[in-house]
Scaffold this motif. Sequence first.
Motif, PDB file in Angstrom:
ATOM      1  N   LEU A  18      -7.436   5.573   2.731  1.00 21.70           N
ATOM      2  CA  LEU A  18      -8.313   4.799   3.608  1.00 21.70           C
ATOM      3  C   LEU A  18      -7.808   3.365   3.783  1.00 21.70           C
ATOM      4  CD1 LEU A  18     -10.819   4.704   5.369  1.00 21.70           C
ATOM      5  CD2 LEU A  18     -12.150   4.127   3.324  1.00 21.70           C
ATOM      6  N   PRO A  19      -7.431   2.652   2.708  1.00 22.22           N
ATOM      7  CA  PRO A  19      -6.857   1.313   2.927  1.00 22.22           C
ATOM      8  C   PRO A  19      -5.581   1.351   3.766  1.00 22.22           C
ATOM      9  CG  PRO A  19      -7.451   1.576   0.626  1.00 22.22           C
ATOM     10  CD  PRO A  19      -7.637   2.911   1.287  1.00 22.22           C
ATOM     11  N   LEU A  20      -4.780   2.396   3.599  1.00 19.40           N
ATOM     12  CA  LEU A  20      -3.567   2.531   4.397  1.00 19.40           C
ATOM     13  C   LEU A  20      -3.916   2.645   5.879  1.00 19.40           C
ATOM     14  CD1 LEU A  20      -0.488   2.939   4.662  1.00 19.40           C
ATOM     15  CD2 LEU A  20      -0.914   5.379   4.379  1.00 19.40           C
ATOM     16  N   LEU A  21      -4.878   3.479   6.204  1.00 19.17           N
ATOM     17  CA  LEU A  21      -5.292   3.649   7.600  1.00 19.17           C
ATOM     18  C   LEU A  21      -5.897   2.358   8.153  1.00 19.17           C
ATOM     19  CD1 LEU A  21      -6.835   7.231   7.486  1.00 19.17           C
ATOM     20  CD2 LEU A  21      -4.607   6.547   8.360  1.00 19.17           C
ATOM     21  N   GLN A  22      -6.677   1.651   7.337  1.00 22.97           N
ATOM     22  CA  GLN A  22      -7.269   0.393   7.785  1.00 22.97           C
ATOM     23  C   GLN A  22      -6.184  -0.652   8.048  1.00 22.97           C
ATOM     24  OE1 GLN A  22      -9.928  -0.267   4.493  1.00 22.97           O
ATOM     25  NE2 GLN A  22     -11.662   0.689   5.543  1.00 22.97           N
ATOM     26  N   ARG A  23      -5.187  -0.694   7.190  1.00 21.07           N
ATOM     27  CA  ARG A  23      -4.103  -1.661   7.383  1.00 21.07           C
ATOM     28  C   ARG A  23      -3.244  -1.296   8.585  1.00 21.07           C
ATOM     29  NH1 ARG A  23      -3.643  -2.459   1.031  1.00 21.07           N
ATOM     30  NH2 ARG A  23      -5.049  -4.234   0.947  1.00 21.07           N
ATOM     31  N   LEU A  24      -3.044  -0.003   8.812  1.00 20.82           N
ATOM     32  CA  LEU A  24      -2.324   0.415  10.019  1.00 20.82           C
ATOM     33  C   LEU A  24      -3.097   0.008  11.274  1.00 20.82           C
ATOM     34  CD1 LEU A  24      -0.945   3.939   9.070  1.00 20.82           C
ATOM     35  CD2 LEU A  24       0.397   1.930   9.687  1.00 20.82           C
ATOM     36  N   THR A  73       0.829  -1.207   0.000  1.00 19.99           N
ATOM     37  CA  THR A  73       0.000   0.000   0.000  1.00 19.99           C
ATOM     38  C   THR A  73       0.863   1.256   0.000  1.00 19.99           C
ATOM     39  OG1 THR A  73      -1.719  -1.186   1.213  1.00 19.99           O
ATOM     40  CG2 THR A  73      -1.864   1.210   1.192  1.00 19.99           C
ATOM     41  N   VAL A  74       1.915   1.259   0.816  1.00 21.08           N
ATOM     42  CA  VAL A  74       2.781   2.434   0.920  1.00 21.08           C
ATOM     43  C   VAL A  74       3.595   2.622  -0.357  1.00 21.08           C
ATOM     44  CG1 VAL A  74       4.792   3.377   2.137  1.00 21.08           C
ATOM     45  CG2 VAL A  74       2.883   2.434   3.425  1.00 21.08           C
ATOM     46  N   SER A  75       4.057   1.509  -0.943  1.00 21.21           N
ATOM     47  CA  SER A  75       4.911   1.634  -2.131  1.00 21.21           C
ATOM     48  C   SER A  75       4.150   2.149  -3.343  1.00 21.21           C
ATOM     49  CB  SER A  75       5.581   0.296  -2.451  1.00 21.21           C
ATOM     50  OG  SER A  75       4.601  -0.660  -2.799  1.00 21.21           O
ATOM     51  N   SER A  76       2.846   1.975  -3.367  1.00 19.75           N
ATOM     52  CA  SER A  76       2.050   2.493  -4.491  1.00 19.75           C
ATOM     53  C   SER A  76       1.024   3.504  -3.981  1.00 19.75           C
ATOM     54  CB  SER A  76       1.353   1.336  -5.201  1.00 19.75           C
ATOM     55  OG  SER A  76       0.455   0.691  -4.325  1.00 19.75           O
ATOM     56  N   PHE A  77       1.430   4.332  -3.040  1.00 15.09           N
ATOM     57  CA  PHE A  77       0.498   5.248  -2.386  1.00 15.09           C
ATOM     58  C   PHE A  77       0.035   6.350  -3.327  1.00 15.09           C
ATOM     59  CE2 PHE A  77      -0.583   8.980   0.166  1.00 15.09           C
ATOM     60  CZ  PHE A  77      -1.531   8.424   1.012  1.00 15.09           C
ATOM     61  N   ASN A  78      -1.264   6.623  -3.273  1.00 12.25           N
ATOM     62  CA  ASN A  78      -1.860   7.792  -3.904  1.00 12.25           C
ATOM     63  C   ASN A  78      -3.022   8.227  -3.018  1.00 12.25           C
ATOM     64  OD1 ASN A  78      -4.129   6.205  -4.547  1.00 12.25           O
ATOM     65  ND2 ASN A  78      -3.235   5.588  -6.506  1.00 12.25           N
TER      66      ASN A  78
END
Length: 135
Positions: free
Chosen positions: A66-72, A56-61
Amino acid sequence: MDGPVGGSRASGGNGMVSNQANDTTTVAADDPKQNLNQVINSVQKTLGLLHQLYLTVSSFNAASQLPLLQRLNSLVSELDNMVKLSEKCNIQVPTEVLNLIDDGKNPDEFTRDVINSCIAKNQVTKGKTDAFKVL
């Protein structure tokens, strides 16, 4: 980090965030194998979550916030779960193994060296007992 980032989680009023979907802490305290297996499963799940987070971080836009926050949130919850599960396990790791890991070496080397040392000592002892039998 005191709690989840973003997303919605229920708080039990005591400041602790609960995640009922991932709550696997109801284990018989006297079954060490089951406790260890749950810790191992939690470690594997954490590694999977870290991999997802990396992707998610390597292809962040902007759309992936929201997926980044959910995964965190999932990672924080699983790490909390891992800590709770690990409190039920009594595992002692030799400091030599930790030193090998710190040096970037494979901990299996320690096991191999210990086994080889035991074999050598066993052969010496066997030689001594054979010598005493001859006397």
